[in-house]
Design a protein around this motif. Structure first.
Motif, PDB file in Angstrom:
ATOM      1  N   SER A  41      52.244  42.578  45.937  1.00  0.00           N
ATOM      2  CA  SER A  41      52.121  42.198  44.538  1.00  0.00           C
ATOM      3  C   SER A  41      51.326  40.905  44.448  1.00  0.00           C
ATOM      4  N   SER A  44      48.962  35.482  40.442  1.00  0.00           N
ATOM      5  CA  SER A  44      48.063  34.419  40.013  1.00  0.00           C
ATOM      6  C   SER A  44      48.927  33.305  39.421  1.00  0.00           C
ATOM      7  N   CYS A  56      51.944  38.660  37.545  1.00  0.00           N
ATOM      8  CA  CYS A  56      52.272  39.527  38.676  1.00  0.00           C
ATOM      9  C   CYS A  56      52.572  40.931  38.171  1.00  0.00           C
ATOM     10  N   SER A  57      51.864  41.913  38.701  1.00  0.00           N
ATOM     11  CA  SER A  57      52.118  43.326  38.391  1.00  0.00           C
ATOM     12  C   SER A  57      52.234  43.597  36.897  1.00  0.00           C
ATOM     13  N   GLY A  58      51.311  43.050  36.113  1.00  0.00           N
ATOM     14  CA  GLY A  58      51.285  43.332  34.686  1.00  0.00           C
ATOM     15  C   GLY A  58      52.265  42.551  33.850  1.00  0.00           C
ATOM     16  N   GLY A  80      49.006  47.621  31.225  1.00  0.00           N
ATOM     17  CA  GLY A  80      49.015  48.122  32.594  1.00  0.00           C
ATOM     18  C   GLY A  80      49.733  47.201  33.566  1.00  0.00           C
ATOM     19  N   TYR A  81      49.538  47.475  34.855  1.00  0.00           N
ATOM     20  CA  TYR A  81      50.248  46.753  35.913  1.00  0.00           C
ATOM     21  C   TYR A  81      49.290  46.125  36.913  1.00  0.00           C
ATOM     22  N   ASN A  82      48.107  45.798  36.487  1.00  0.00           N
ATOM     23  CA  ASN A  82      47.098  45.260  37.392  1.00  0.00           C
ATOM     24  C   ASN A  82      47.215  43.749  37.540  1.00  0.00           C
ATOM     25  N   VAL A  83      46.263  43.183  38.276  1.00  0.00           N
ATOM     26  CA  VAL A  83      46.180  41.746  38.476  1.00  0.00           C
ATOM     27  C   VAL A  83      45.958  41.061  37.132  1.00  0.00           C
ATOM     28  N   ILE A  84      46.588  39.914  36.940  1.00  0.00           N
ATOM     29  CA  ILE A  84      46.468  39.159  35.702  1.00  0.00           C
ATOM     30  C   ILE A  84      45.653  37.902  35.966  1.00  0.00           C
ATOM     31  N   SER A  85      44.617  37.675  35.170  1.00  0.00           N
ATOM     32  CA  SER A  85      43.852  36.427  35.224  1.00  0.00           C
ATOM     33  C   SER A  85      44.419  35.493  34.170  1.00  0.00           C
ATOM     34  N   THR A  97      38.928  37.909  47.239  1.00  0.00           N
ATOM     35  CA  THR A  97      39.228  39.268  47.683  1.00  0.00           C
ATOM     36  C   THR A  97      38.746  39.447  49.104  1.00  0.00           C
TER      37      THR A  97
END
Length: 105
Positions: A41, A44, A56-58, A80-85, A97
């Motif tokens: 997970s 950021s 974390c995880s959306g 969604g559950y993606n990376v958060i900036s 990355t």
């Protein structure tokens, strides 16, 4: 927030590390990942005064910088559950990355 503290986000956790000794001061587990684990997970973090914002995880979290206590969280429904900036005026997070390649063949 103390100046000689490093805030680390990794594998579903946020922790505070003493810059002069490397000792962990506190650790907070955020949202569980797939199958209840937190491995993989991406977290950021953004420090703003006495608060730490973590994605974390959306889900978005606000933590107390002295204790790591979660003050609030937001599911960011529908995103969604993606990376958060994370960003604030004059402050933002950056992501690195890792890409693996094979020289075989």
């Amino acid at each position: 927030m103390q100046r000689n503290i490093l805030i680390v986000g990794s594998n579903g956790y946020v922790s505070a590390i003493a810059g002069d000794s490397g000792d962990e001061l506190w650790r907070t587990k955020l949202r569980d990942g797939i199958m209840g684990g937190s491995y993989g997970s991406i977290v950021s973090v953004l420090i703003d005064g006495d608060k730490i914002f973590a994605g974390c995880s959306g889900r978005l979290y606000c933590l107390d910088s002295l204790t790591g206590k979660i003050l609030w969280n937001n599911d960011l429904k529908g995103m969604g559950y993606n990376v958060i900036s994370l960003a604030r005026p004059g402050i933002s997070t950056q992501f690195l990355t890792r890409t693996e390649t094979s020289n075989a063949g």
